[in-house]
Design a protein around this motif. Structure first.
Motif, PDB file in Angstrom:
ATOM      1  N   ARG A   4      -4.721  14.987   2.457  1.00 49.87           N
ATOM      2  CA  ARG A   4      -3.479  15.661   2.078  1.00 49.87           C
ATOM      3  C   ARG A   4      -2.441  14.587   1.741  1.00 49.87           C
ATOM      4  N   PRO A   5      -2.172  14.375   0.468  1.00 44.50           N
ATOM      5  CA  PRO A   5      -1.186  13.363   0.086  1.00 44.50           C
ATOM      6  C   PRO A   5       0.224  13.821   0.418  1.00 44.50           C
ATOM      7  N   VAL A   6       1.058  12.888   0.837  1.00 41.70           N
ATOM      8  CA  VAL A   6       2.432  13.264   1.184  1.00 41.70           C
ATOM      9  C   VAL A   6       3.409  12.188   0.723  1.00 41.70           C
ATOM     10  N   GLY A   7       3.568  11.107   1.489  1.00 41.36           N
ATOM     11  CA  GLY A   7       4.520  10.075   1.092  1.00 41.36           C
ATOM     12  C   GLY A   7       4.046   9.274  -0.099  1.00 41.36           C
ATOM     13  N   VAL A   8       4.969   8.890  -0.966  1.00 45.34           N
ATOM     14  CA  VAL A   8       4.672   8.024  -2.107  1.00 45.34           C
ATOM     15  C   VAL A   8       5.687   6.882  -2.115  1.00 45.34           C
ATOM     16  N   ALA A   9       5.204   5.684  -2.411  1.00 43.68           N
ATOM     17  CA  ALA A   9       6.069   4.507  -2.449  1.00 43.68           C
ATOM     18  C   ALA A   9       5.519   3.534  -3.477  1.00 43.68           C
ATOM     19  N   VAL A  10       6.368   2.665  -3.973  1.00 42.44           N
ATOM     20  CA  VAL A  10       5.943   1.657  -4.948  1.00 42.44           C
ATOM     21  C   VAL A  10       5.788   0.326  -4.223  1.00 42.44           C
ATOM     22  N   ALA A  11       4.578  -0.248  -4.311  1.00 46.88           N
ATOM     23  CA  ALA A  11       4.279  -1.516  -3.654  1.00 46.88           C
ATOM     24  C   ALA A  11       4.976  -2.670  -4.366  1.00 46.88           C
ATOM     25  N   THR A  12       4.980  -3.824  -3.730  1.00 43.10           N
ATOM     26  CA  THR A  12       5.670  -4.984  -4.304  1.00 43.10           C
ATOM     27  C   THR A  12       5.041  -5.441  -5.617  1.00 43.10           C
ATOM     28  N   ASP A  13       3.759  -5.119  -5.839  1.00 43.21           N
ATOM     29  CA  ASP A  13       3.108  -5.504  -7.088  1.00 43.21           C
ATOM     30  C   ASP A  13       3.179  -4.413  -8.150  1.00 43.21           C
ATOM     31  N   GLY A  14       3.940  -3.340  -7.879  1.00 43.33           N
ATOM     32  CA  GLY A  14       4.095  -2.262  -8.847  1.00 43.33           C
ATOM     33  C   GLY A  14       3.059  -1.170  -8.756  1.00 43.33           C
ATOM     34  N   SER A  15       2.118  -1.281  -7.821  1.00 47.44           N
ATOM     35  CA  SER A  15       1.150  -0.209  -7.613  1.00 47.44           C
ATOM     36  C   SER A  15       1.815   0.945  -6.870  1.00 47.44           C
ATOM     37  N   LEU A  16       1.177   2.115  -6.927  1.00 47.40           N
ATOM     38  CA  LEU A  16       1.683   3.285  -6.210  1.00 47.40           C
ATOM     39  C   LEU A  16       0.913   3.443  -4.918  1.00 47.40           C
TER      40      LEU A  16
END
Length: 378
Positions: free
Chosen positions: A350-362
């Protein structure tokens, strides 16, 4: 948008059951992307916060069983995998939102916002912290999450609080301090309601083009399969978004027919982007920088935790809202493959939180599977 009339279908109850991801199987991203495990064996990793120094903080907490802790993850050699892992702090109270501001680390527990002395690189917080804002933690505690962000200047903080009920069935006295976004000074003083009538606002971020505050909102249940749509919307200062008297702007909720609150309905704001009924749209992050194709620049990713109040599963994916000159277009699917069998009501995660990593990945928090997925452009 034309909405289906209420009660056209019966209110369904279809809870999903999580089964293990098969060996070698990952969620499915569009062509040109790869999906890998960034971290796993986490205890209900609900939310990820990327600190200014590149540390990753993961809130491990839940509705019924809660680890009540924050785990610190580091990718020290920048190879896209976690090299270091620490218990940053535990013995919290259904913690969710996190923020580094100045020399403090903020934690939004369900009962209030706490701040701790902090310097970049710390691997552990000490003490109990200072409670700077008290929040009501009772009632319908599926809405226990409290998120927190700051503005560009760093002179204000913004706090989300979900409702204490589905549609105000316990009376509006029980909803004081609920279903809204607060604004306050960084020390908790001058606490004000920024916007209200938002049943369960969770994800918060700033539109990088217009500077508007945006949120993802988990809407109400009980009116049928196809309503009410969850949504993402800009959040206007002083804005009223209808809950519980109306939905999607000025559509009256029939459960308030005896006391319709016409004055409140008239001023209800129509949200910007519908995200489907009962999808539990909770995560939100704008993609401001990174190596994704240009069509993703300044758009928003939304994590949909998935339905229970629908005869066919909905949500259980990450969608993307393209923006053009700061204005949104309809949402499209981005990360799918979480549903194993609609017929058996089985899901892999179940996907919930989303964030952008330091290398630009999700980064995508799959809380029920205990995994943080990493979506990278090839």
């Amino acid at each position: 948008m034309v909405l289906q009339p209420p009660f056209k279908t019966e209110s369904a109850n279809k809870n999903s059951r999580t089964i293990n991801w098969p060996e070698g199987v990952t969620p499915k991203a569009p062509e040109g992307f790869t999906v890998t495990r960034f971290a796993d064996k986490l205890d209900n990793p609900r939310w990820t916060y990327v600190a200014p120094n590149g540390d990753y903080f993961v809130a491990e907490a839940g509705t019924r069983k809660s680890a009540n802790q924050i785990t610190l993850l580091r990718d020290t050699d920048k190879d896209g995998k976690v090299d270091e892992r620490y218990v940053f702090i535990n013995n919290l109270n259904r913690n969710f939102g996190m923020l580094v501001l100045g020399n403090h680390f903020y934690i939004a527990n369900t009962d209030g916002v706490y701040r701790y002395p902090y310097k970049a690189g710390d691997i552990k917080l000490e003490g109990t912290g200072e409670k700077i804002v008290s929040l009501y933690a009772g009632g319908y505690n599926n809405h226990w999450t409290r998120n927190i962000i700051t503005n560009k200047k760093g002179d204000k903080i913004y706090i989300t609080v979900g409702s204490a009920s589905n549609v105000g069935e316990h009376g509006m006295d029980a909803e004081k301090g609920r279903a809204l976004v607060y604004e306050a000074n960084p020390d908790g003083t001058d606490l004000k309601i920024y916007a209200s009538g938002l049943r369960n606002p969770v994800g918060l971020d700033w539109n990088p083009v217009t500077g508007e505050l945006w949120t993802a909102v988990n809407e109400r249940d009980g009116l049928g399969d196809e309503i009410v749509p969850d949504y993402a919307t800009s959040v206007k200062r002083g804005g009223w978004y209808g809950w519980p008297f109306s939905y999607y702007g000025k559509v009256k909720d029939p459960r308030w027919a005896a006391d319709p609150h016409e004055d409140m309905v008239k001023k209800s704001i129509v949200p910007d982007v519908p995200l489907g009924p009962h999808t539990a749209s909770l995560g939100l992050v704008f993609y401001k920088t990174g190596n994704f194709p240009s069509k993703y620049k300044n758009g928003a990713f939304i994590g949909q935790h998935g339905s229970w109040n629908r005869s066919k599963l909905s949500g259980y994916k990450v969608v993307f809202i393209p923006f053009e000159k700061g204005k949104p277009k309809p949402a499209i699917d981005f990360l799918t493959g979480f549903i194993a069998s609609d017929e058996k009501s089985e899901v892999y995660g179940r996907p919930v939180g989303v964030a952008v990593a330091t290398d630009g990945s999700l980064l995508v928090n799959d809380d029920s599977a205990g995994i943080i997925w990493k979506v990278s452009a090839k």
